[in-house]
Every structure is written in C-alpha cells, then in structure tokens.
Design an enzyme around this catalytic site. Structure first.
Site, PDB file in Angstrom:
ATOM      1  N   CYS A 188      -2.018  -5.861  -5.211  1.00  0.00           N
ATOM      2  CA  CYS A 188      -1.783  -7.059  -4.404  1.00  0.00           C
ATOM      3  C   CYS A 188      -3.141  -7.608  -3.976  1.00  0.00           C
ATOM      4  O   CYS A 188      -4.171  -7.252  -4.548  1.00  0.00           O
ATOM      5  CB  CYS A 188      -0.889  -6.750  -3.200  1.00  0.00           C
ATOM      6  SG  CYS A 188      -1.549  -5.471  -2.101  1.00  0.00           S
ATOM      7  N   THR A 189      -3.174  -8.452  -2.961  1.00  0.00           N
ATOM      8  CA  THR A 189      -4.420  -9.123  -2.581  1.00  0.00           C
ATOM      9  C   THR A 189      -5.442  -8.163  -1.986  1.00  0.00           C
ATOM     10  O   THR A 189      -6.575  -8.076  -2.451  1.00  0.00           O
ATOM     11  CB  THR A 189      -4.136 -10.258  -1.574  1.00  0.00           C
ATOM     12  OG1 THR A 189      -3.175 -11.147  -2.128  1.00  0.00           O
ATOM     13  CG2 THR A 189      -5.406 -11.022  -1.254  1.00  0.00           C
TER      14      THR A 189
END
Length: 346
Positions: free
Chosen positions: A198-199
């Site tokens: 994810c980020t």
C-alpha cells in the site's frame, strides 16, 4: 492552551505561503495498545503544535496513523519527541518522495475507533500475527518468483495512476470491502507467495494479518509501502518496479515515482495522471484532469459545474444546502461518470 486550531483556513493558507523555511512531509504509523486515546491525543497536540507541525493524525486504542509536515529546523525535535514515547521509539519515518512543502496547512489530530477503517469485528483477529516484512531488495527478488502474487491494497483511484509490475487490483474504493475480496480472489492460490503493499504500509500490514487469519501461510507485506520502497530503491541503486505516480492523501494528491504516465484524463482521454477535486464545492468530485481540460472547464468536472462556480458565492452556498456528496470519486470500473449538464444535483 487550546487543543484545537481556532484560525480560519484562509489565514492558515496565507501563513503557509508566507513561510520562508522548508518543510518536510513525513508519514508514520504504529499498531500499539493505547489505553486512553483522548489523553494521548491531547498531549501529542500540545507537543506538535509548539513545533509548528501541520498534518492529519488519527489515534485509536489500536495505535496511531500520521501524515505530517514539519519545519525543517524542528525536524530533530519532532523526531526526538516521538522517540520519547515508548511504543514509538525508533519508529520508521517515511519521508515523502516528491515534496513541495505544501502538503498540509493545519494540524488535526482526531480520535477514531480504528486508525484504518477495516470492518473487522471478529474478536479473535490478532494484529500481532501479521505477515513477514519485505524491504525493497527482498521485494524485488521475491517478485521475480513465478510462484508469487502481488496484491495492491489501495483504492481504485490510487491504483489507476500507479502500481507495481504484475500487481493485482482489488477493485473497490474502501479498505473494508477489499479485505474479504482479497481472501476470495486468492482462495485457490493458498500455496502461492502473497505480497501485499500500500502507500505507507498501514493497510497492507493489517491485510497481511487478515490473510493469515483466514488460513493463508506465505504472506508478506512491503515494509514502509511504496514511499519507503521508492526511497530505498533510489538510495541502493535497485531497479524500480513501480510504474507511474503514487497517490497521497494530502494537498499534493500524488508524488512522482517513475516518469511513466499510465492513466488518462477522464475528460479527453489524453495521457495524464494528475488528480484534482472539482472546483465546484457542491460537487468536489475527485478525478483526473489534464491542463487543457482544466482550462476548458475551469478546473471543473463538467460544463454544468463550471457554470456554477461563475455564480456569486452566496448563490453557490444556497445551491449546496442539503447536498450529500458521499464518496465522490470517478471510477470507470463501477461505471461512475462525470456529471453532465443535465444533472440536477450540481
């Protein structure tokens, strides 16, 4: 001392524009047991406000999730304060890849039920049983294995502008929907190496624990997410396997990871990966718009919205009354569309 901001948004943005020093954008998170999130929140607000920190921080009984902008001259004091908190001592700080120093203009710290909304209500779910960390080098190596599946645990609009080679999208705009969807997508691949990313790491870490909770065994997650991967790949001279732009949840709305543009303007179809919120506050749709269309539509998603913002502000405010914008995202997969001139909800 006040524990909340009391200055108008307009004045705060003017102050930010007038600053003569650099700011550093940083994100961090930690799953930990916080006995009294409100007291922790108030103490943290007092400390960070004195250091001139801006940003968005969520505190819950399960931990902390933060994206902040720090005056460069106060960075060491900021880090030292975090490290003075036992469960944050030595925590990894993800420094933004493409930082203009204008990511935030106010400090907001909120107490939430969870630091990332997951929809999990199973009391046997255990965040201490999570997947194995992969650093940038180990991630690159494991992705070369044909027995590896890479899963992107971000929303559709994030995936659209940038993702890793061979990554699978979990087609939803909410994390709580993606968790069971990921389990279902991988139900016939329990023998595979499953890498989740994810980020900044917070969603994929929880997702890895969720997969293990549902009987998967070879589960990994990218340490520090895309942000840490990009920094380490550059520092260590590793091949960058990320294509495009990394969407971020601040005023920048994205940071360039590679020069490749893999998305298109939602209005004309030209290559573009710049997100914007429709300038009509009664719409505020998040979509991708190129410079040509931004000029043509006055930074709006449609002619109708462009007509609205040309009206006096008092009339615009009256039109906005009673409008529930909900989750205003442009998503071709779900056949959401840009509003047209015939829409009555603008």
């Amino acid at each position: 001392m006040a524990l909340h901001n009391r200055v108008s948004a307009t004045e705060l943005k003017q102050r930010l524009a007038a600053e003569t020093f650099r700011r550093v954008t940083v994100s961090f998170y930690q799953y930990a047991k916080i006995s009294d999130p409100q007291i922790f929140r108030d103490d943290l607000y007092l400390a960070l406000n004195q250091l001139g920190v801006f940003g968005r921080i969520y505190v819950a009984s399960e931990g902390i999730n933060a994206q902040v902008s720090i005056p460069e001259h106060n960075y060491e004091a900021f880090r030292d304060h975090l490290y003075s908190i036992p469960f944050l001592n030595g925590i990894r700080l993800n420094i933004a890849v493409d930082d203009n120093g204008k990511s935030f203009w106010v400090l907001k710290i909120k107490v939430r039920e969870k630091i990332v909304a997951d929809g999990i209500d199973d009391p046997t779910f255990d965040m201490d049983n999570r997947g194995k960390y992969l650093d940038a080098r180990a991630f690159n190596e494991l992705t070369e294995d044909p027995n590896t599946v890479i899963i992107d645990m971000r929303n559709h609009y994030e995936f659209e502008v940038g993702h890793f080679d061979r990554a699978l999208e979990v087609p939803s705009d909410t994390f709580r929907e993606q968790l069971p969807m990921a389990v279902d997508m991988m139900k016939d691949n329990k023998d595979k190496n499953i890498i989740m990313y994810c980020t900044g790491g917070i969603r994929c870490e929880k997702a890895s624990a969720y997969m293990l909770h549902h009987g998967f065994s070879n589960v990994f997650h990218l340490e520090g997410g895309i942000i840490e991967y990009s920094n380490k790949a550059r520092e260590q001279g590793l091949p960058n396997k990320f294509r495009g732009k990394n969407f971020v949840f601040d005023d920048r709305l994205g940071e360039r990871i590679s020069d490749e543009i893999i998305a298109q303007c939602h209005q004309c179809g030209e290559p573009c990966d710049d997100h914007i919120n429709c300038a009509n506050e009664g719409c505020h749709l998040l979509f991708i718009q190129c410079e040509k269309c931004a000029k043509k539509y006055s930074k709006c998603c449609s002619d109708a919205c462009a007509e609205v913002i040309a009206l006096p502000e008092e009339q615009q405010a009256e039109m906005r009354k009673g409008i529930d914008k909900g989750l205003m995202l442009f998503n071709k997969r779900r056949k959401r569309r840009l509003p047209s001139a015939g829409d009555s909800t603008l």
